[in-house]
Write an enzyme that holds these catalytic residues in place. Structure first.
Site, PDB file in Angstrom:
ATOM      1  N   GLN A  20      -7.687  -0.540   3.211  1.00  0.00           N
ATOM      2  CA  GLN A  20      -8.495  -1.140   4.282  1.00  0.00           C
ATOM      3  C   GLN A  20      -9.813  -1.724   3.753  1.00  0.00           C
ATOM      4  O   GLN A  20     -10.505  -2.433   4.482  1.00  0.00           O
ATOM      5  CB  GLN A  20      -8.816  -0.105   5.365  1.00  0.00           C
ATOM      6  CG  GLN A  20      -7.613   0.300   6.212  1.00  0.00           C
ATOM      7  CD  GLN A  20      -7.153  -0.803   7.158  1.00  0.00           C
ATOM      8  OE1 GLN A  20      -7.901  -1.712   7.525  1.00  0.00           O
ATOM      9  NE2 GLN A  20      -5.901  -0.731   7.582  1.00  0.00           N
ATOM     10  N   GLY A  61       0.807  -1.216   0.000  1.00  0.00           N
ATOM     11  CA  GLY A  61       0.000   0.000   0.000  1.00  0.00           C
ATOM     12  C   GLY A  61       0.841   1.266   0.000  1.00  0.00           C
ATOM     13  O   GLY A  61       0.524   2.238  -0.691  1.00  0.00           O
ATOM     14  N   THR A  62       1.919   1.272   0.765  1.00  0.00           N
ATOM     15  CA  THR A  62       2.747   2.472   0.865  1.00  0.00           C
ATOM     16  C   THR A  62       3.335   2.833  -0.496  1.00  0.00           C
ATOM     17  O   THR A  62       3.273   3.986  -0.931  1.00  0.00           O
ATOM     18  CB  THR A  62       3.871   2.247   1.904  1.00  0.00           C
ATOM     19  OG1 THR A  62       3.253   1.951   3.157  1.00  0.00           O
ATOM     20  CG2 THR A  62       4.761   3.460   2.039  1.00  0.00           C
ATOM     21  N   CYS A  74       1.845   5.949  18.612  1.00  0.00           N
ATOM     22  CA  CYS A  74       2.674   5.840  19.801  1.00  0.00           C
ATOM     23  C   CYS A  74       3.784   4.855  19.537  1.00  0.00           C
ATOM     24  O   CYS A  74       3.551   3.717  19.173  1.00  0.00           O
ATOM     25  CB  CYS A  74       1.850   5.366  20.989  1.00  0.00           C
ATOM     26  SG  CYS A  74       2.812   5.321  22.497  1.00  0.00           S
ATOM     27  N   HIS A  86      -1.571  -7.839   2.481  1.00  0.00           N
ATOM     28  CA  HIS A  86      -1.583  -8.387   3.851  1.00  0.00           C
ATOM     29  C   HIS A  86      -2.810  -7.972   4.652  1.00  0.00           C
ATOM     30  O   HIS A  86      -3.010  -8.434   5.774  1.00  0.00           O
ATOM     31  CB  HIS A  86      -0.278  -8.052   4.586  1.00  0.00           C
ATOM     32  CG  HIS A  86      -0.115  -6.634   5.029  1.00  0.00           C
ATOM     33  ND1 HIS A  86      -0.359  -6.243   6.314  1.00  0.00           N
ATOM     34  CD2 HIS A  86       0.285  -5.515   4.364  1.00  0.00           C
ATOM     35  CE1 HIS A  86      -0.091  -4.929   6.430  1.00  0.00           C
ATOM     36  NE2 HIS A  86       0.291  -4.484   5.257  1.00  0.00           N
ATOM     37  N   THR A 124      12.574  -7.027 -10.050  1.00  0.00           N
ATOM     38  CA  THR A 124      12.139  -8.406 -10.289  1.00  0.00           C
ATOM     39  C   THR A 124      10.870  -8.676  -9.506  1.00  0.00           C
ATOM     40  O   THR A 124      10.784  -8.368  -8.323  1.00  0.00           O
ATOM     41  CB  THR A 124      13.259  -9.381  -9.874  1.00  0.00           C
ATOM     42  OG1 THR A 124      14.417  -9.076 -10.649  1.00  0.00           O
ATOM     43  CG2 THR A 124      12.845 -10.832 -10.104  1.00  0.00           C
ATOM     44  N   ASN A 146      -8.392   3.757   8.491  1.00  0.00           N
ATOM     45  CA  ASN A 146      -7.742   2.694   9.264  1.00  0.00           C
ATOM     46  C   ASN A 146      -7.762   2.923  10.776  1.00  0.00           C
ATOM     47  O   ASN A 146      -7.335   2.053  11.521  1.00  0.00           O
ATOM     48  CB  ASN A 146      -6.289   2.529   8.802  1.00  0.00           C
ATOM     49  CG  ASN A 146      -5.523   3.833   8.829  1.00  0.00           C
ATOM     50  OD1 ASN A 146      -5.939   4.833   8.236  1.00  0.00           O
ATOM     51  ND2 ASN A 146      -4.413   3.849   9.523  1.00  0.00           N
TER      52      ASN A 146
HETATM   53  N1  PLP Z   1      -3.051   2.874   3.595  1.00  0.00           N
HETATM   54  C1  PLP Z   1      -3.830   2.462   4.612  1.00  0.00           C
HETATM   55  C2  PLP Z   1      -5.196   3.026   4.771  1.00  0.00           C
HETATM   56  C3  PLP Z   1      -3.382   1.495   5.500  1.00  0.00           C
HETATM   57  O1  PLP Z   1      -4.152   1.108   6.509  1.00  0.00           O
HETATM   58  C4  PLP Z   1      -2.084   0.962   5.305  1.00  0.00           C
HETATM   59  C5  PLP Z   1      -1.605  -0.058   6.251  1.00  0.00           C
HETATM   60  O2  PLP Z   1      -0.636  -0.056   6.871  1.00  0.00           O
HETATM   61  C6  PLP Z   1      -1.296   1.437   4.238  1.00  0.00           C
HETATM   62  C7  PLP Z   1      -1.820   2.392   3.403  1.00  0.00           C
HETATM   63  C8  PLP Z   1       0.085   0.917   3.987  1.00  0.00           C
HETATM   64  O3  PLP Z   1       0.045  -0.367   3.431  1.00  0.00           O
HETATM   65  P1  PLP Z   1       1.337  -1.330   3.487  1.00  0.00           P
HETATM   66  O4  PLP Z   1       1.417  -1.821   4.890  1.00  0.00           O
HETATM   67  O5  PLP Z   1       1.017  -2.412   2.517  1.00  0.00           O
HETATM   68  O6  PLP Z   1       2.489  -0.514   3.055  1.00  0.00           O
END
Ligand code: PLP
Length: 402
Positions: free
Chosen positions: A177, A71-72, A323, A199, A235, A149
């Site tokens: 999410q 996601g990041t 935190c 994940h 890759t 989230n």
């Molecule tokens: N965006 C949201 C709303 C998330 O809850 C998360 C979770 O950590 C992420 C992005 C980032 O995803 P990842 O852990 O796959 O980098």
């Protein structure tokens, strides 16, 4: 006794099906998809088949799906690449986004882009009129999450994306999410870009995807060997991609069962927990993720203490607040929803998954009742030492970064 896991918005256990699908690509079929010989071609076929499956699960075309490390990376890619494509301009987001979006935009602000952070209402919703008012002639992108989230609110992305489309502004949604938890179809949402992370729906960690409606125009974030049609070099994580496709297909196929079941478990949990005096629900009571319950708990000090106490009772839950061992910040999400600092730092998030049962829900309600009573009694003597204890418990308590 094995701890009872109730933090599914942080991450989920790998499904049996995903594990079995992945195993051959970790050993016998280890080939590099770029290689022309049979090992390579077997791996390449697995990646392409997975692309079809991921595309089908969210109603996209196979040519619109690109695999990433999660996601990041997906959020970073879309935001940075749209910014690069346009060169300058104004971006609109919400104040309750994940840091993958917020910190990326903060860097772009340093580079001269202007960013508007829309303030949601107390429930975490953003009105289409708010977006309408914020759009300017130089707006290049809107990035608003599909589901939050920290409080579990499901936002009305279809309406928000329609506003952006009317103004011919590109729209990205972080659906990390939401995908695999509620039905998500890119065409009916009307978005241009969407981020996914495996994940969160019982797939492996470190793999995700981007839906991109204009794949040929978006510059890559990662350059190198030219994989993913030059859009994302590196890759391919073949076992991860195969596991993600399997997990997503399973999650989407099970939605008809899991959504009502997790809604019922969640509502039981919310009713039981909010019956304890001084505990209130956060987020939208109606438009919220299945299995997702979040609260503010008064009189217990920082929520890390409660998370730790529940851990000692055998329940893995989360604080909604940022935190770490070195900080005890309140959740930026709750502060943006209008909560006071003290309320925002005493939040509790419990996110249920397919393996959780009614008996476990009743058990955690009872444990919360006991722990809250104990912490409230202790709180008078604890106040001067809170700083140190929050730091000690930093690893058990955690962050809004999931
Ligand atoms: N965006 C949201 C709303 C998330 O809850 C998360 C979770 O950590 C992420 C992005 C980032 O995803 P990842 O852990 O796959 O980098």
């Amino acid at each position: 006794m094995k701890p009872i896991y109730m933090d599914h918005s942080a991450t989920t256990p790998l499904s049996e099906g995903a594990l079995n699908a992945m195993l051959p690509y970790m050993r016998e079929q280890f080939g590099n998809p770029s290689a022309v010989y049979s090992y390579g071609q077997t791996a390449k076929n697995a990646v392409e088949k997975s692309r079809d499956r991921v595309a089908k699960a969210i109603g996209a075309l196979r040519t619109e799906i690109f695999f990433t490390s999660g996601g990041t990376e997906s959020d970073n890619w879309i935001i940075r690449s749209v910014a690069r494509l346009k060169g300058r301009g104004h971006i609109i987001t919400s104040a309750i986004e994940h840091n993958a979006v917020l910190r990326t935009l903060a860097q772009l602000e340093e580079d001269g882009y202007e960013v508007t952070y829309l303030a949601p209402d107390r429930l975490g919703q953003i009105a289409p009129e708010q977006l309408e008012r914020a759009i300017r002639p130089d707006t290049i992108l809107v990035s608003i999450m599909l589901a939050n989230n920290v409080v579990g609110t499901v936002l009305n992305i279809r309406e928000l994306a329609a506003v952006a489309r009317r103004h011919r502004v590109l729209f990205h949604t972080d659906a990390v999410q939401a995908v695999g938890h509620i039905p998500v179809q890119v065409r009916s949402l009307g978005v241009d870009f969407l981020s996914i992370s495996a994940h969160k729906f019982c797939g492996p960690k470190g793999v995700g995807a981007v839906f991109c409606r204009m794949p040929n125009k978006l510059p890559p974030l990662l350059t190198g060997g030219g994989q993913e049609k030059e859009r994302r070099s590196g890759t391919e994580n073949v076992p991860g991609i195969v596991g993600m496709a399997q997990a997503l297909e399973e999650a989407v196929a099970a939605l008809d069962c899991t959504v009502p079941r997790l809604n019922a478990l969640r509502d039981r949990l919310i009713a039981g927990v909010t019956a304890i005096p001084g505990i209130a629900l956060t987020g939208d009571p109606v438009r919220r993720l299945p299995g997702f319950a979040s609260f503010t708990v008064s009189g217990v000090g920082h929520s890390v203490l409660l998370v730790n106490a529940l851990n000692e009772c055998g329940y893995c839950v989360s604080s909604g607040s940022a935190c770490s061992a070195s900080s005890k910040e309140a959740s930026h999400v709750l502060l943006s929803l209008g909560y006071e600092q003290s309320e925002a730092s005493s939040s509790l998030r419990i996110t249920l998954g397919a393996e959780n049962t009614e008996a476990e829900v009743d058990g955690v309600i009872e444990a919360i009742r006991r722990c809250v009573a104990r912490l409230r009694t202790e709180s008078v003597t604890r106040a001067p030492r809170l700083e140190g204890r929050v730091a000690d418990y930093g690893a058990a308590g955690e962050r809004a970064n999931d």
